[in-house]
Design a protein around this motif. Structure first.
Motif, mmCIF file in Angstrom:
data_model
loop_
_atom_site.group_PDB
_atom_site.id
_atom_site.type_symbol
_atom_site.label_atom_id
_atom_site.label_comp_id
_atom_site.label_asym_id
_atom_site.label_seq_id
_atom_site.Cartn_x
_atom_site.Cartn_y
_atom_site.Cartn_z
ATOM 1 N N LEU A 205 82.662 -54.344 -32.611
ATOM 2 C CA LEU A 205 82.010 -55.657 -33.255
ATOM 3 C C LEU A 205 80.787 -56.343 -32.363
ATOM 4 N N ASP A 206 80.771 -56.239 -30.995
ATOM 5 C CA ASP A 206 79.646 -56.489 -30.242
ATOM 6 C C ASP A 206 78.430 -55.657 -30.629
ATOM 7 N N HIS A 207 78.617 -54.416 -31.172
ATOM 8 C CA HIS A 207 77.519 -53.731 -31.451
ATOM 9 C C HIS A 207 76.857 -54.156 -32.852
ATOM 10 N N THR A 210 74.506 -56.969 -32.451
ATOM 11 C CA THR A 210 73.345 -57.076 -31.991
ATOM 12 C C THR A 210 72.450 -56.230 -33.222
ATOM 13 N N GLN A 211 73.145 -55.861 -34.282
ATOM 14 C CA GLN A 211 72.432 -55.197 -35.367
ATOM 15 C C GLN A 211 72.057 -56.302 -36.468
ATOM 16 N N THR A 212 72.658 -57.642 -36.507
ATOM 17 C CA THR A 212 72.268 -58.420 -37.315
ATOM 18 C C THR A 212 71.179 -59.603 -37.008
ATOM 19 N N ASN A 253 67.679 -54.526 -40.525
ATOM 20 C CA ASN A 253 66.701 -53.463 -40.218
ATOM 21 C C ASN A 253 67.158 -52.399 -39.602
ATOM 22 N N PRO A 254 67.429 -51.121 -40.137
ATOM 23 C CA PRO A 254 68.062 -50.247 -39.242
ATOM 24 C C PRO A 254 67.373 -49.735 -38.111
ATOM 25 N N HIS A 255 66.055 -49.723 -38.117
ATOM 26 C CA HIS A 255 64.962 -49.106 -37.372
ATOM 27 C C HIS A 255 64.728 -50.477 -36.131
ATOM 28 N N LYS A 256 65.016 -51.507 -36.201
ATOM 29 C CA LYS A 256 64.734 -52.529 -35.329
ATOM 30 C C LYS A 256 65.291 -52.133 -33.851
#
Length: 256
Positions: A205-207, A210-212, A253-256
């Motif tokens: 969940l921590d990971h 960072t992706q949102t 954005n999966p590339h962010k």
């Protein structure tokens, strides 16, 4: 301000997570609540919290049930009506996820269990409740998932069940209107026991956080607040909607 004073709400899967948060919030807003789950000790804890938050000190009806069994679904409805003699709000939150490969020998067994709890029990409970909800001009909120929109290969049956639930929401909104409003809430990742099957849920969940775009994942009360809004007169113009609350996970954005 949302006001549920005197409303009767049946909230399934309310022994922890989103369901528990919803039951506690509804109680604090003056609702009379029936809570449902498989684990009595967890239900007892939620019941105490509901009573402490209720402005009238109301204790909820506690129903231990397993929605793999149609008989338990029917008993849940019967006990709620016996206790309150009416129903204003139905929150279909009970659900289960199974991680499996489609090629596994037990893939169809997993599929049957997921569809029974996530879909069939919702259909059955809605069918049982529709006349009471029609009489009270009530609301149904189905707790779905962004998994209905974004597929996961290892949770294929869960994704299928939630996509089915979304279409059921739209169908019932059309069929039960104008008396009953029906909407779906579709959370993204939420910090709850839902993730406990993962070997390290906190790190996962921590990971995800960072992706949102909002740099967070939800907590149960985020979803409970949305459910309460949709259940209330503040949402009187909303039905047949699939409402996403995911910190922007679907647009990340999966590339962010």
């Amino acid at each position: 301000m949302i006001n549920l004073m005197g409303k009767v709400a049946l909230i399934t899967g309310s022994s922890d997570g989103i369901g528990a948060a919803t039951a506690i919030l509804f109680s604090s807003l003056g609702a009379k609540v029936a809570i449902v789950g498989r684990t009595q000790s967890k239900l007892d804890k939620v019941s105490s919290e509901c009573q402490s938050k209720s402005p009238n000190g109301l204790k909820p009806i506690v129903i231990q049930a397993d929605f793999e069994n149609d008989g338990d679904v029917k008993r849940t409805f019967d006990e709620t009506i016996k206790a309150y003699n009416k129903l204003d709000i139905l929150v279909n939150n009970a659900g289960v996820a199974r991680k499996s490969n489609f090629t596994d020998d037990d893939a169809l067994e997993d599929y049957d269990r997921v569809m029974q709890i996530n879909v069939r029990s919702v259909v059955l409970l809605t069918k049982l409740a529709k006349d009471h909800l029609t009489q009270s001009k009530g609301a149904i909120i189905n707790v779905s998932s962004i998994a209905s929109i974004r597929m996961s290969g290892t949770h294929w049956s869960y994704c299928m069940s939630k996509a089915t639930l979304d279409m059921f929401t739209r169908s019932m909104a059309s069929l039960l209107g104008p008396e009953v409003r029906v909407n779906s809430v579709n959370p993204g990742p939420v910090r709850s026991n839902f993730w406990n099957a993962h070997e390290d849920p906190k790190s996962l969940l921590d990971h995800m956080e960072t992706q949102t775009p909002l740099q967070r994942v939800g907590v149960p009360d985020d979803i409970a607040q949305l459910i309460a809004f949709l259940a209330s007169d503040a949402a009187k113009n909303i039905t047949g909607s699939i409402v996403v609350s995911d910190s922007g996970t679907l647009i990340a954005n999966p590339h962010k």
